[in-house]
Design an enzyme around this catalytic site. Structure first.
Site, PDB file in Angstrom:
ATOM      1  N   SER A   6      -3.326  -1.800  -0.700  1.00 20.20           N
ATOM      2  CA  SER A   6      -2.416  -1.938  -1.840  1.00 20.20           C
ATOM      3  C   SER A   6      -3.215  -2.296  -3.089  1.00 20.20           C
ATOM      4  O   SER A   6      -3.870  -3.340  -3.138  1.00 20.20           O
ATOM      5  CB  SER A   6      -1.397  -3.042  -1.557  1.00 20.20           C
ATOM      6  OG  SER A   6      -0.776  -3.426  -2.772  1.00 20.20           O
ATOM      7  N   HIS A  29      -1.527   2.493  -1.253  1.00 19.85           N
ATOM      8  CA  HIS A  29      -0.198   1.906  -1.438  1.00 19.85           C
ATOM      9  C   HIS A  29      -0.053   1.457  -2.891  1.00 19.85           C
ATOM     10  O   HIS A  29      -0.860   0.672  -3.399  1.00 19.85           O
ATOM     11  CB  HIS A  29      -0.038   0.729  -0.482  1.00 19.85           C
ATOM     12  CG  HIS A  29       1.316   0.098  -0.482  1.00 19.85           C
ATOM     13  ND1 HIS A  29       2.387   0.619   0.210  1.00 19.85           N
ATOM     14  CD2 HIS A  29       1.783  -1.027  -1.097  1.00 19.85           C
ATOM     15  CE1 HIS A  29       3.443  -0.163   0.037  1.00 19.85           C
ATOM     16  NE2 HIS A  29       3.109  -1.171  -0.755  1.00 19.85           N
ATOM     17  N   ASP A  31       2.332  -0.313  -5.620  1.00 21.55           N
ATOM     18  CA  ASP A  31       3.491  -1.188  -5.797  1.00 21.55           C
ATOM     19  C   ASP A  31       4.024  -1.090  -7.219  1.00 21.55           C
ATOM     20  O   ASP A  31       3.438  -1.637  -8.145  1.00 21.55           O
ATOM     21  CB  ASP A  31       3.091  -2.638  -5.491  1.00 21.55           C
ATOM     22  CG  ASP A  31       2.866  -2.871  -4.012  1.00 21.55           C
ATOM     23  OD1 ASP A  31       3.811  -2.635  -3.231  1.00 21.55           O
ATOM     24  OD2 ASP A  31       1.747  -3.262  -3.633  1.00 21.55           O
ATOM     25  N   MET A  33       6.617  -2.237  -9.799  1.00 18.77           N
ATOM     26  CA  MET A  33       7.539  -3.370 -10.004  1.00 18.77           C
ATOM     27  C   MET A  33       8.046  -3.354 -11.433  1.00 18.77           C
ATOM     28  O   MET A  33       7.277  -3.089 -12.360  1.00 18.77           O
ATOM     29  CB  MET A  33       6.804  -4.689  -9.765  1.00 18.77           C
ATOM     30  CG  MET A  33       6.146  -4.805  -8.399  1.00 18.77           C
ATOM     31  SD  MET A  33       5.353  -6.424  -8.243  1.00 18.77           S
ATOM     32  CE  MET A  33       4.754  -6.328  -6.557  1.00 18.77           C
ATOM     33  N   HIS A  62       5.754   2.279  -3.356  1.00 20.56           N
ATOM     34  CA  HIS A  62       6.755   1.281  -2.962  1.00 20.56           C
ATOM     35  C   HIS A  62       7.473   0.824  -4.228  1.00 20.56           C
ATOM     36  O   HIS A  62       6.903   0.110  -5.042  1.00 20.56           O
ATOM     37  CB  HIS A  62       6.008   0.133  -2.254  1.00 20.56           C
ATOM     38  CG  HIS A  62       6.850  -1.043  -1.915  1.00 20.56           C
ATOM     39  ND1 HIS A  62       6.303  -2.258  -1.524  1.00 20.56           N
ATOM     40  CD2 HIS A  62       8.197  -1.220  -1.872  1.00 20.56           C
ATOM     41  CE1 HIS A  62       7.277  -3.118  -1.269  1.00 20.56           C
ATOM     42  NE2 HIS A  62       8.429  -2.515  -1.489  1.00 20.56           N
ATOM     43  N   MET A  64       9.718  -1.354  -6.234  1.00 20.91           N
ATOM     44  CA  MET A  64      10.442  -2.625  -6.324  1.00 20.91           C
ATOM     45  C   MET A  64      11.083  -2.655  -7.701  1.00 20.91           C
ATOM     46  O   MET A  64      10.699  -3.408  -8.590  1.00 20.91           O
ATOM     47  CB  MET A  64       9.461  -3.794  -6.112  1.00 20.91           C
ATOM     48  CG  MET A  64       9.120  -4.008  -4.648  1.00 20.91           C
ATOM     49  SD  MET A  64       7.594  -4.931  -4.420  1.00 20.91           S
ATOM     50  CE  MET A  64       6.402  -3.615  -4.582  1.00 20.91           C
ATOM     51  N   MET A 133       9.345  -5.304   5.249  1.00 21.71           N
ATOM     52  CA  MET A 133       8.590  -6.287   4.464  1.00 21.71           C
ATOM     53  C   MET A 133       8.304  -7.506   5.341  1.00 21.71           C
ATOM     54  O   MET A 133       9.213  -8.074   5.946  1.00 21.71           O
ATOM     55  CB  MET A 133       9.391  -6.730   3.227  1.00 21.71           C
ATOM     56  CG  MET A 133       9.521  -5.682   2.126  1.00 21.71           C
ATOM     57  SD  MET A 133       7.960  -4.974   1.542  1.00 21.71           S
ATOM     58  CE  MET A 133       7.134  -6.424   0.869  1.00 21.71           C
ATOM     59  N   GLY A 138       7.122  -8.883  -4.278  1.00 16.34           N
ATOM     60  CA  GLY A 138       6.866  -9.333  -5.642  1.00 16.34           C
ATOM     61  C   GLY A 138       5.470  -9.858  -5.892  1.00 16.34           C
ATOM     62  O   GLY A 138       4.994  -9.811  -7.014  1.00 16.34           O
ATOM     63  N   GLY A 140       1.286 -10.544  -4.185  1.00 19.41           N
ATOM     64  CA  GLY A 140       0.282 -10.409  -3.140  1.00 19.41           C
ATOM     65  C   GLY A 140      -0.112 -11.799  -2.653  1.00 19.41           C
ATOM     66  O   GLY A 140       0.252 -12.812  -3.262  1.00 19.41           O
ATOM     67  N   GLY A 141      -0.819 -11.845  -1.537  1.00 18.22           N
ATOM     68  CA  GLY A 141      -1.410 -13.101  -1.085  1.00 18.22           C
ATOM     69  C   GLY A 141      -0.483 -14.086  -0.397  1.00 18.22           C
ATOM     70  O   GLY A 141      -0.838 -15.252  -0.243  1.00 18.22           O
ATOM     71  N   ASP A 171       4.274  -4.598   5.447  1.00 25.53           N
ATOM     72  CA  ASP A 171       3.689  -4.887   4.136  1.00 25.53           C
ATOM     73  C   ASP A 171       3.834  -6.372   3.828  1.00 25.53           C
ATOM     74  O   ASP A 171       4.953  -6.885   3.740  1.00 25.53           O
ATOM     75  CB  ASP A 171       4.420  -4.034   3.086  1.00 25.53           C
ATOM     76  CG  ASP A 171       3.885  -4.214   1.672  1.00 25.53           C
ATOM     77  OD1 ASP A 171       2.852  -4.889   1.489  1.00 25.53           O
ATOM     78  OD2 ASP A 171       4.508  -3.656   0.740  1.00 25.53           O
ATOM     79  N   GLY A 172       2.671  -7.033   3.680  1.00 21.69           N
ATOM     80  CA  GLY A 172       2.669  -8.440   3.310  1.00 21.69           C
ATOM     81  C   GLY A 172       1.965  -9.298   4.334  1.00 21.69           C
ATOM     82  O   GLY A 172       2.331  -9.288   5.512  1.00 21.69           O
ATOM     83  N   GLY A 173       0.906  -9.991   3.896  1.00 24.55           N
ATOM     84  CA  GLY A 173       0.210 -10.930   4.769  1.00 24.55           C
ATOM     85  C   GLY A 173      -0.598 -10.279   5.880  1.00 24.55           C
ATOM     86  O   GLY A 173      -0.886 -10.916   6.897  1.00 24.55           O
ATOM     87  N   GLY A 193      -3.237  -5.800   0.898  1.00 25.47           N
ATOM     88  CA  GLY A 193      -3.616  -5.929  -0.510  1.00 25.47           C
ATOM     89  C   GLY A 193      -4.745  -6.913  -0.692  1.00 25.47           C
ATOM     90  O   GLY A 193      -5.921  -6.538  -0.795  1.00 25.47           O
ATOM     91  N   SER A 194      -4.408  -8.206  -0.703  1.00 23.76           N
ATOM     92  CA  SER A 194      -5.423  -9.217  -0.996  1.00 23.76           C
ATOM     93  C   SER A 194      -6.533  -9.238   0.058  1.00 23.76           C
ATOM     94  O   SER A 194      -7.693  -9.478  -0.284  1.00 23.76           O
ATOM     95  CB  SER A 194      -4.780 -10.595  -1.131  1.00 23.76           C
ATOM     96  OG  SER A 194      -3.989 -10.880  -0.008  1.00 23.76           O
TER      97      SER A 194
HETATM   98  C1  DX5 Z   1       4.297  -7.315  -2.235  1.00 25.79           C
HETATM   99  C2  DX5 Z   1       3.762  -5.916  -2.141  1.00 25.79           C
HETATM  100  C3  DX5 Z   1       2.593  -5.732  -1.272  1.00 25.79           C
HETATM  101  C4  DX5 Z   1       1.382  -6.567  -1.637  1.00 25.79           C
HETATM  102  C5  DX5 Z   1       0.884  -7.105  -0.351  1.00 25.79           C
HETATM  103  O1  DX5 Z   1       5.500  -7.266  -2.887  1.00 25.79           O
HETATM  104  O2  DX5 Z   1       4.771  -5.026  -1.695  1.00 25.79           O
HETATM  105  O3  DX5 Z   1       2.241  -4.368  -1.138  1.00 25.79           O
HETATM  106  O4  DX5 Z   1       0.342  -5.877  -2.287  1.00 25.79           O
HETATM  107  O5  DX5 Z   1      -0.100  -8.016  -0.604  1.00 25.79           O
HETATM  108  P1  DX5 Z   1      -0.845  -8.824   0.537  1.00 25.79           P
HETATM  109  O6  DX5 Z   1      -1.443  -7.827   1.476  1.00 25.79           O
HETATM  110  O7  DX5 Z   1      -1.839  -9.621  -0.228  1.00 25.79           O
HETATM  111  O8  DX5 Z   1       0.209  -9.683   1.212  1.00 25.79           O
HETATM  112 ZN    ZN Z   2       4.168  -2.962  -1.232  1.00 22.73          ZN
END
Ligand code: DX5
Ligand code: ZN
Length: 219
Positions: A6, A29, A31, A33, A62, A64, A133, A138, A140-141, A171-173, A193-194
């Site tokens: 991401s 990916h 995002d 927003m 994605h 949002m 999700m 919203g 990352g991290g 997606d996430g963590g 992402g992170s």
């Molecule tokens: C959060 C995003 C993710 C984000 C994930 O709203 O949809 O795609 O980049 O970030 P990590 O992998 O750091 O949780």
């Molecule tokens: Zn995402």
């Protein structure tokens, strides 16, 4: 399992160079927003279009945003491959997903942590991918919500029972540990992402994720 770095956690001033670092991943990916559905504001179809010449990887967008339908034509023009819309903001979900398909893109429905799988069952025959999700959208991290694995398993079971073949994305963590849990539950695509872009060497992190998936048998 396919990997989807991401770019939310990448260096926004150098996105083209950032995606080059993860050229081994199947997806990128993206995002999108709007500062409304979620607090953050990132980028729109114009950035997708600007990045398109730099890679042939699948652009996994994605959305949002509160009004995803308004953006679909522009995303098609920009070269998006997969477009994911949130169940929570689509009162006419069937129509929105049908429009994505009509435009020739792959369709995805996304559910927030508080949304159960049962509400999207009526549209599961018309999607190419479902995004579960594993954090609230919203940012990352954030930490991986283990309870979401149950929803991944439910979807995997539903898919098998009904002879469907959509991908299940998380997606996430996601890191080298949580990715194994997601795979075991039945996920087929993982966003990170992170874990990838906040590291000194994103390519190496991608490799670690791949290796972690291939490592031994999972109980
Ligand atoms: C959060 C995003 C993710 C984000 C994930 O709203 O949809 O795609 O980049 O970030 P990590 O992998 O750091 O949780
Ligand atoms: Zn995402």
């Amino acid at each position: 399992m396919k990997l989807a770095p991401s770019i939310l956690s990448a260096d926004f001033a150098n996105l083209a160079t950032e995606i080059e670092k993860v050229s081994n991943a199947e997806y990128i990916h993206i995002d999108i927003m709007d500062g409304h559905f979620v607090n953050n504001l990132t980028f729109g179809a114009n950035v997708v279009q600007a990045l398109r010449p730099y890679t042939k990887q699948v652009f996994d967008c994605h959305l949002m945003v509160t009004n995803p339908e308004d953006m679909l034509n522009a995303l098609k023009e920009a070269g998006a491959d997969i477009v994911g819309v949130h169940y929570e903001v689509c009162p006419h979900l069937h129509r929105t997903l049908a429009k994505i398909k009509e435009l020739g893109m792959k369709s995805e429905v996304v559910i927030n942590p508080a949304t159960p799988v049962s509400v999207i069952e009526p549209v599961l025959t018309m999607v190419d991918q479902v995004l579960v999700m594993t954090v609230d959208p919203g940012l990352g991290g954030q930490g991986f919500l283990q309870e979401m694995l149950e929803k991944v398993s439910q979807l995997a079971e539903y898919k098998q029972e009904n002879g469907l073949d959509f991908d299940i994305e998380v997606d996430g963590g996601i890191n080298d540990q949580t990715i194994r849990l997601a795979k075991r539950a039945g996920a087929t695509v993982a966003v990170a992402g992170s874990y990838i872009f906040k590291a000194r060497n994103p390519a190496e992190r991608l490799k670690i994720l791949q290796e972690s998936l291939n490592q031994g048998k999972m109980r």
